[in-house]
Scaffold this motif. Structure first.
Motif, PDB file in Angstrom:
ATOM      1  N   THR A 173       0.841  -1.189   0.000  1.00 40.81           N
ATOM      2  CA  THR A 173       0.000   0.000   0.000  1.00 40.81           C
ATOM      3  C   THR A 173       0.880   1.245   0.000  1.00 40.81           C
ATOM      4  N   PRO A 174       0.870   2.017  -1.086  1.00 39.37           N
ATOM      5  CA  PRO A 174       1.713   3.219  -1.120  1.00 39.37           C
ATOM      6  C   PRO A 174       1.169   4.295  -0.185  1.00 39.37           C
ATOM      7  N   ILE A 175       2.059   4.878   0.634  1.00 45.67           N
ATOM      8  CA  ILE A 175       1.640   5.957   1.520  1.00 45.67           C
ATOM      9  C   ILE A 175       2.261   7.291   1.106  1.00 45.67           C
ATOM     10  N   GLN A 176       3.171   7.250   0.145  1.00 43.02           N
ATOM     11  CA  GLN A 176       3.688   8.483  -0.437  1.00 43.02           C
ATOM     12  C   GLN A 176       4.205   8.188  -1.840  1.00 43.02           C
ATOM     13  N   ILE A 177       3.877   9.089  -2.764  1.00 41.05           N
ATOM     14  CA  ILE A 177       4.286   8.987  -4.166  1.00 41.05           C
ATOM     15  C   ILE A 177       4.997  10.281  -4.524  1.00 41.05           C
ATOM     16  N   VAL A 178       6.212  10.197  -5.060  1.00 43.66           N
ATOM     17  CA  VAL A 178       6.980  11.396  -5.393  1.00 43.66           C
ATOM     18  C   VAL A 178       7.382  11.363  -6.861  1.00 43.66           C
ATOM     19  N   GLU A 179       7.097  12.438  -7.571  1.00 43.54           N
ATOM     20  CA  GLU A 179       7.467  12.558  -8.981  1.00 43.54           C
ATOM     21  C   GLU A 179       7.545  14.044  -9.338  1.00 43.54           C
ATOM     22  N   TRP A 180       8.634  14.435  -9.984  1.00 47.11           N
ATOM     23  CA  TRP A 180       8.824  15.863 -10.277  1.00 47.11           C
ATOM     24  C   TRP A 180       8.113  16.309 -11.551  1.00 47.11           C
ATOM     25  N   ASP A 181       7.834  15.379 -12.489  1.00 43.95           N
ATOM     26  CA  ASP A 181       7.297  15.744 -13.795  1.00 43.95           C
ATOM     27  C   ASP A 181       5.795  16.022 -13.714  1.00 43.95           C
ATOM     28  N   ARG A 182       5.388  17.177 -14.179  1.00 37.80           N
ATOM     29  CA  ARG A 182       3.982  17.596 -14.088  1.00 37.80           C
ATOM     30  C   ARG A 182       3.064  16.669 -14.875  1.00 37.80           C
ATOM     31  N   TRP A 183       3.483  16.257 -16.077  1.00 36.90           N
ATOM     32  CA  TRP A 183       2.619  15.430 -16.908  1.00 36.90           C
ATOM     33  C   TRP A 183       2.387  14.060 -16.270  1.00 36.90           C
ATOM     34  N   CYS A 184       3.433  13.489 -15.719  1.00 37.54           N
ATOM     35  CA  CYS A 184       3.263  12.194 -15.037  1.00 37.54           C
ATOM     36  C   CYS A 184       2.321  12.331 -13.841  1.00 37.54           C
ATOM     37  N   CYS A 185       2.508  13.413 -13.075  1.00 35.16           N
ATOM     38  CA  CYS A 185       1.617  13.639 -11.932  1.00 35.16           C
ATOM     39  C   CYS A 185       0.181  13.852 -12.389  1.00 35.16           C
ATOM     40  N   ASP A 186       0.010  14.539 -13.505  1.00 36.27           N
ATOM     41  CA  ASP A 186      -1.335  14.734 -14.047  1.00 36.27           C
ATOM     42  C   ASP A 186      -1.973  13.391 -14.415  1.00 36.27           C
ATOM     43  N   THR A 187      -1.164  12.488 -14.981  1.00 35.19           N
ATOM     44  CA  THR A 187      -1.672  11.157 -15.324  1.00 35.19           C
ATOM     45  C   THR A 187      -2.157  10.435 -14.076  1.00 35.19           C
ATOM     46  N   ILE A 188      -1.349  10.445 -13.015  1.00 32.78           N
ATOM     47  CA  ILE A 188      -1.745   9.773 -11.775  1.00 32.78           C
ATOM     48  C   ILE A 188      -2.963  10.449 -11.161  1.00 32.78           C
ATOM     49  N   ARG A 189      -2.962  11.798 -11.139  1.00 33.10           N
ATOM     50  CA  ARG A 189      -4.093  12.530 -10.563  1.00 33.10           C
ATOM     51  C   ARG A 189      -5.386  12.258 -11.320  1.00 33.10           C
ATOM     52  N   GLU A 190      -5.305  12.221 -12.657  1.00 35.29           N
ATOM     53  CA  GLU A 190      -6.511  11.991 -13.451  1.00 35.29           C
ATOM     54  C   GLU A 190      -7.082  10.599 -13.183  1.00 35.29           C
ATOM     55  N   ASN A 191      -6.221   9.605 -13.078  1.00 38.32           N
ATOM     56  CA  ASN A 191      -6.713   8.250 -12.824  1.00 38.32           C
ATOM     57  C   ASN A 191      -7.253   8.093 -11.407  1.00 38.32           C
ATOM     58  N   ARG A 192      -6.675   8.808 -10.451  1.00 37.67           N
ATOM     59  CA  ARG A 192      -7.242   8.816  -9.096  1.00 37.67           C
ATOM     60  C   ARG A 192      -8.638   9.427  -9.118  1.00 37.67           C
ATOM     61  N   ALA A 193      -8.757  10.541  -9.849  1.00 32.45           N
ATOM     62  CA  ALA A 193     -10.049  11.233  -9.917  1.00 32.45           C
ATOM     63  C   ALA A 193     -11.102  10.360 -10.595  1.00 32.45           C
ATOM     64  N   ARG A 194     -10.680   9.541 -11.545  1.00 33.40           N
ATOM     65  CA  ARG A 194     -11.607   8.648 -12.244  1.00 33.40           C
ATOM     66  C   ARG A 194     -11.848   7.363 -11.462  1.00 33.40           C
TER      67      ARG A 194
ATOM     68  N   VAL B 278      -4.978   2.787  -9.033  1.00 28.30           N
ATOM     69  CA  VAL B 278      -4.409   3.870  -8.217  1.00 28.30           C
ATOM     70  C   VAL B 278      -5.451   4.530  -7.310  1.00 28.30           C
ATOM     71  N   ALA B 279      -6.645   3.973  -7.222  1.00 29.02           N
ATOM     72  CA  ALA B 279      -7.727   4.616  -6.469  1.00 29.02           C
ATOM     73  C   ALA B 279      -7.368   4.846  -5.013  1.00 29.02           C
ATOM     74  N   SER B 280      -6.573   3.952  -4.433  1.00 27.22           N
ATOM     75  CA  SER B 280      -6.221   4.074  -3.020  1.00 27.22           C
ATOM     76  C   SER B 280      -4.900   4.805  -2.796  1.00 27.22           C
ATOM     77  N   TRP B 281      -4.280   5.278  -3.873  1.00 24.96           N
ATOM     78  CA  TRP B 281      -3.003   5.968  -3.739  1.00 24.96           C
ATOM     79  C   TRP B 281      -3.201   7.353  -3.121  1.00 24.96           C
ATOM     80  N   PRO B 282      -2.201   7.856  -2.382  1.00 27.49           N
ATOM     81  CA  PRO B 282      -2.253   9.252  -1.955  1.00 27.49           C
ATOM     82  C   PRO B 282      -2.001  10.161  -3.152  1.00 27.49           C
ATOM     83  N   MET B 283      -2.358  11.426  -3.019  1.00 29.20           N
ATOM     84  CA  MET B 283      -2.076  12.375  -4.081  1.00 29.20           C
ATOM     85  C   MET B 283      -0.558  12.466  -4.268  1.00 29.20           C
ATOM     86  N   PRO B 284      -0.063  12.379  -5.501  1.00 34.33           N
ATOM     87  CA  PRO B 284       1.385  12.435  -5.697  1.00 34.33           C
ATOM     88  C   PRO B 284       1.963  13.787  -5.284  1.00 34.33           C
TER      89      PRO B 284
END
Length: 388
Positions: free
Chosen positions: A23-44, A49-55
């Motif tokens: 279970t990930p409790i922290q996700i770190v990524e500097w690239d905006r586009w990659c973070c947008d991909t993770i954020r969009e899939n969390r939002a959907r 990635v539904a249980s992931w924290p916000m990157p």
């Protein structure tokens, strides 16, 4: 079991270890586009990635991880690989993008029970042998920190003296690494990555990489000797094409191989509508749009339909023409769509990628195949559970 994902990219490694039970409790990524991909899939609410924290969108060098000391089972990540990539400039330790020291710092601060790091095969080139040894020694003894006025070669020598000395107290990991070909683990792509796995020494865990499950010979047997591959895909005899060199190799096989056959491009995308010839049907599939401009030239001939794909690439200057292409049996070529590329990287079909085609292909070209990460992660999880 809790995990932290560093240099997460679009999430291939993280999704794989999540499927393995972490279970990930922290996700770190500097690239905006990659973070947008993770954020969009969390939002959907995509399951992967539904249980992931916000990157955390930022530079790992600016983040402290001390609050997680003693609370983590696993740290994972792919430190930026451009310094070692065959497509890069091979600057290694002179490249500001080399983040291995930060990966070691996070291990030092959090003291996880285990870690999984991955990088490009180029890291194992002979010209990088000393630096590869340096990475392994740092991961083994993360508390022996490089001095502010100490060169990396001097630090390596000090680590080696510590390793061979009588007193070896403090935080220590048992580290192994190996170049893995993803095709040998059921990924429909000949993608080689070097994977580092370490277990904290006090756990007393003995570990080796999972055994391979798929083979090229098994695919050749089905294509040349039994014909089962073509029958499964309803391909007429007159339309069956195979490299003569590979066909000769198949005829030398004495018996059917025990492993499963390599998965091919046809196995993976054969049920999808052709985006060039059936654009209306293709439009109904996520991220499945035709991209024009593909052309073949020497060294860039695309991936044959009835073999695993060649390695998907991101490239120093974007996607190099011809690398991420499908080579049809009739001799024509076209670029893989984002959805097809995602399948070749074993991402789930409901996982969408954010950005233009070139940007999403960069995310995919840098990703770890989800299934390869799951297999390694599951075996690490099994051994950690035995010491719970």
């Amino acid at each position: 079991m809790n995990a932290i994902e560093l240099f997460a990219g679009a999430g291939g490694l993280g999704i794989g270890v999540s499927k393995a039970g972490f279970t990930p409790i922290q996700i770190v990524e500097w690239d905006r586009w990659c973070c947008d991909t993770i954020r969009e899939n969390r939002a959907r609410n995509v399951e992967a990635v539904a249980s992931w924290p916000m990157p955390i969108e930022g530079d790992v060098r600016d983040i402290s991880f001390g609050q997680y000391e003693g609370k983590l089972d696993l740290v994972t990540g792919g430190p930026p690989c451009q310094p070692f990539s065959l497509g890069g400039k091979h600057r290694a330790f002179n490249d500001s993008r080399d983040m291995w020291s930060e990966a070691v710092r996070v291990v030092r601060e959090t003291k996880p029970r285990a870690f999984i790091f991955e990088n490009v095969k180029g890291l194992t080139r002979a010209s990088f042998a000393s630096y590869l040894a340096y990475i392994v020694q740092q991961l083994t003894y993360p508390e022996i920190v490089r001095g502010s006025d100490e060169g990396w070669e001097e630090h390596l020598a000090r680590l080696e003296r510590h390793h061979t000395g009588r007193r070896r107290g403090g935080l220590r990991y048992r580290v192994v690494y190996r170049v893995l070909n993803a095709a040998n683990y059921g990924v429909p792509q000949r993608r080689e990555r070097v994977v580092f796995v370490g277990f904290r020494s006090d756990l007393g865990i003995e570990w080796s990489f999972p055994e391979e499950t798929h083979s090229a010979d098994a695919l050749l047997w089905e294509q040349v000797r039994s014909g089962a591959y073509w029958d499964r895909h309803h391909v007429a005899k007159r339309a069956r094409q195979i490299n003569p060199r590979l066909a000769a190799r198949a005829r030398e096989l004495d018996e059917k191989p025990s492993l499963a056959p390599w998965r091919t491009v046809r196995d993976t995308i054969g049920d999808l509508p052709d985006p060039e010839r059936e654009p209306r049907k293709a439009a109904l599939v996520l991220n499945h749009r035709f991209q024009s401009g593909a052309r073949a030239y020497p060294g860039h001939t695309g991936s044959p339909l009835d073999e695993p794909a060649k390695t998907l690439k991101a490239g120093v200057h974007g996607v190099p023409g011809g690398e991420n292409m499908l080579a049809r049996p009739d001799g024509s070529v076209r670029y893989f769509t984002v959805r097809e590329s995602a399948r070749l990287q074993t991402f789930p079909d409901d996982f969408v990628f954010h950005g233009a085609w070139s940007e999403t292909m960069r995310q995919l070209g840098n990703a770890v195949p989800v299934e390869l990460a799951r297999i390694v992660g599951a075996d690490v999880a099994r051994h950690l559970e035995s010491r719970a």
